[in-house]
Structures are given as C-alpha cells and as structure tokens.
Design a protein around this motif. Structure first.
Motif, PDB file in Angstrom:
ATOM      1  N   SER A   2       0.816  -1.203   0.000  1.00 33.34           N
ATOM      2  CA  SER A   2       0.000   0.000   0.000  1.00 33.34           C
ATOM      3  C   SER A   2       0.859   1.268   0.000  1.00 33.34           C
ATOM      4  O   SER A   2       1.818   1.372   0.757  1.00 33.34           O
ATOM      5  N   LYS A   3       0.499   2.207  -0.861  1.00 29.83           N
ATOM      6  CA  LYS A   3       1.208   3.486  -0.947  1.00 29.83           C
ATOM      7  C   LYS A   3       0.259   4.594  -0.524  1.00 29.83           C
ATOM      8  O   LYS A   3      -0.952   4.485  -0.681  1.00 29.83           O
ATOM      9  N   GLN A  16     -12.946  11.506  -7.273  1.00 26.35           N
ATOM     10  CA  GLN A  16     -13.662  10.282  -6.928  1.00 26.35           C
ATOM     11  C   GLN A  16     -13.192   9.100  -7.789  1.00 26.35           C
ATOM     12  O   GLN A  16     -12.911   8.019  -7.277  1.00 26.35           O
ATOM     13  N   VAL A  17     -13.102   9.312  -9.107  1.00 27.84           N
ATOM     14  CA  VAL A  17     -12.682   8.244 -10.023  1.00 27.84           C
ATOM     15  C   VAL A  17     -11.238   7.811  -9.739  1.00 27.84           C
ATOM     16  O   VAL A  17     -10.939   6.617  -9.655  1.00 27.84           O
ATOM     17  N   VAL A  18     -10.351   8.794  -9.577  1.00 23.17           N
ATOM     18  CA  VAL A  18      -8.946   8.491  -9.288  1.00 23.17           C
ATOM     19  C   VAL A  18      -8.845   7.789  -7.937  1.00 23.17           C
ATOM     20  O   VAL A  18      -8.161   6.772  -7.801  1.00 23.17           O
ATOM     21  N   GLY A  19      -9.562   8.327  -6.947  1.00 19.89           N
ATOM     22  CA  GLY A  19      -9.559   7.739  -5.602  1.00 19.89           C
ATOM     23  C   GLY A  19     -10.044   6.302  -5.605  1.00 19.89           C
ATOM     24  O   GLY A  19      -9.453   5.433  -4.961  1.00 19.89           O
ATOM     25  N   MET A  20     -11.126   6.036  -6.348  1.00 23.08           N
ATOM     26  CA  MET A  20     -11.664   4.676  -6.421  1.00 23.08           C
ATOM     27  C   MET A  20     -10.655   3.712  -7.047  1.00 23.08           C
ATOM     28  O   MET A  20     -10.452   2.609  -6.547  1.00 23.08           O
ATOM     29  N   ALA A  21     -10.016   4.150  -8.123  1.00 16.29           N
ATOM     30  CA  ALA A  21      -9.024   3.297  -8.800  1.00 16.29           C
ATOM     31  C   ALA A  21      -7.862   2.988  -7.854  1.00 16.29           C
ATOM     32  O   ALA A  21      -7.430   1.840  -7.730  1.00 16.29           O
ATOM     33  N   LEU A  22      -7.371   4.024  -7.168  1.00 15.72           N
ATOM     34  CA  LEU A  22      -6.224   3.852  -6.274  1.00 15.72           C
ATOM     35  C   LEU A  22      -6.586   3.023  -5.041  1.00 15.72           C
ATOM     36  O   LEU A  22      -5.849   2.116  -4.657  1.00 15.72           O
ATOM     37  N   VAL A  29      -5.526   7.103   0.060  1.00 21.26           N
ATOM     38  CA  VAL A  29      -5.663   8.322  -0.730  1.00 21.26           C
ATOM     39  C   VAL A  29      -6.039   9.517   0.137  1.00 21.26           C
ATOM     40  O   VAL A  29      -6.922   9.435   0.975  1.00 21.26           O
ATOM     41  N   CYS A  30      -5.338  10.627  -0.092  1.00 20.01           N
ATOM     42  CA  CYS A  30      -5.657  11.893   0.558  1.00 20.01           C
ATOM     43  C   CYS A  30      -6.022  12.833  -0.592  1.00 20.01           C
ATOM     44  O   CYS A  30      -5.373  12.813  -1.636  1.00 20.01           O
ATOM     45  N   LYS A  46       4.161  11.241   5.029  1.00 17.24           N
ATOM     46  CA  LYS A  46       4.856  10.650   3.874  1.00 17.24           C
ATOM     47  C   LYS A  46       3.857  10.369   2.767  1.00 17.24           C
ATOM     48  O   LYS A  46       2.849   9.730   2.986  1.00 17.24           O
ATOM     49  N   PHE A  47       4.133  10.894   1.573  1.00 17.31           N
ATOM     50  CA  PHE A  47       3.347  10.554   0.390  1.00 17.31           C
ATOM     51  C   PHE A  47       4.310   9.900  -0.591  1.00 17.31           C
ATOM     52  O   PHE A  47       5.388  10.417  -0.844  1.00 17.31           O
TER      53      PHE A  47
END
Length: 120
Positions: A2-3, A16-22, A29-30, A46-47
């Motif tokens: 997990s990153k 929302q779309v990017v967050g869901m994919a990640l 996700v932040c 840390k990111f």
C-alpha cells in the motif's frame, strides 16, 4: 504494498474516479481541491506519489510543482500530472517544474495504476 497518494484536482468527480481506482488497488488516498489546499496537507506526512491536475483555481498544478520542490521533505516525491492539457508546451513546462509523468484525461484506470506502479 500500500502506498500513500495525494490526489489534487478541483473536480470532485475526477478525485472520486482516481480515488476509487487507487483505493481499489489497495492504496491510501488523501484529496486536495487545489494547489493551496494540497500545500496545507503536506504537513510532514509521507506521500509516495502526488497525482495533480494542471488547471485549478487559487494555485494551478505548475505553480504547485514549483512550490513543492522548495520543501525538503517532499522535494523528491514523484508527481504525476493528470490533466486535459496535451500540448507539448505544457508538458515541457511541467517537466521543467519537476513532473515525472503526464497522463491526459480522460484516462483508463489501469493506465493510471500502471503509472503509479512505475513511479512508486
């Protein structure tokens, strides 16, 4: 593995779309609504990667890139620009400011995840 990824976009639907994919790929996700909001979230956490739009109110993606490169803690954090901008000039400006990769919207989630894997 997990990153932790910061997603910056003024469009709630894109976040929302990017967050869901990640998140679907197991990442944390932040979210931030623009460059200024994102800078407030860079509080020492840390990111592993930052996904950033180019055209945003208050502080655009290129200005954000320049600002983050001034922060020792985040200077080497890879930044993926996710934008509708596909022009060579904008890409060159982004690269000069420190962007590691450039993805044009609309994007396919698997293309985004491949980019995340390569950059982190």
């Amino acid at each position: 593995m997990s990153k932790s990824i910061l997603v910056i976009d003024d469009s709630a639907s894109v976040r929302q779309v990017v967050g869901m994919a990640l998140r679907g790929a197991g990442h944390e996700v932040c979210e931030a609504v623009d460059g200024q909001d994102a800078l407030k979230k860079l509080d020492g956490r840390k990111f592993h990667l930052i996904v950033c739009d180019v055209n945003m109110p208050n502080m655009d993606g290129i200005s954000f890139l320049k600002a983050i490169k001034q922060k020792p803690t985040y200077k080497f954090t890879p930044i993926l620009m996710l934008t509708t901008e596909s022009g060579a000039d904008k890409k060159a400006e982004g690269k000069a400011a420190g962007a590691k990769a450039w993805l044009v919207k609309p994007f396919k989630p698997d293309v985004l995840l491949n980019a995340v894997t390569k950059l982190t």
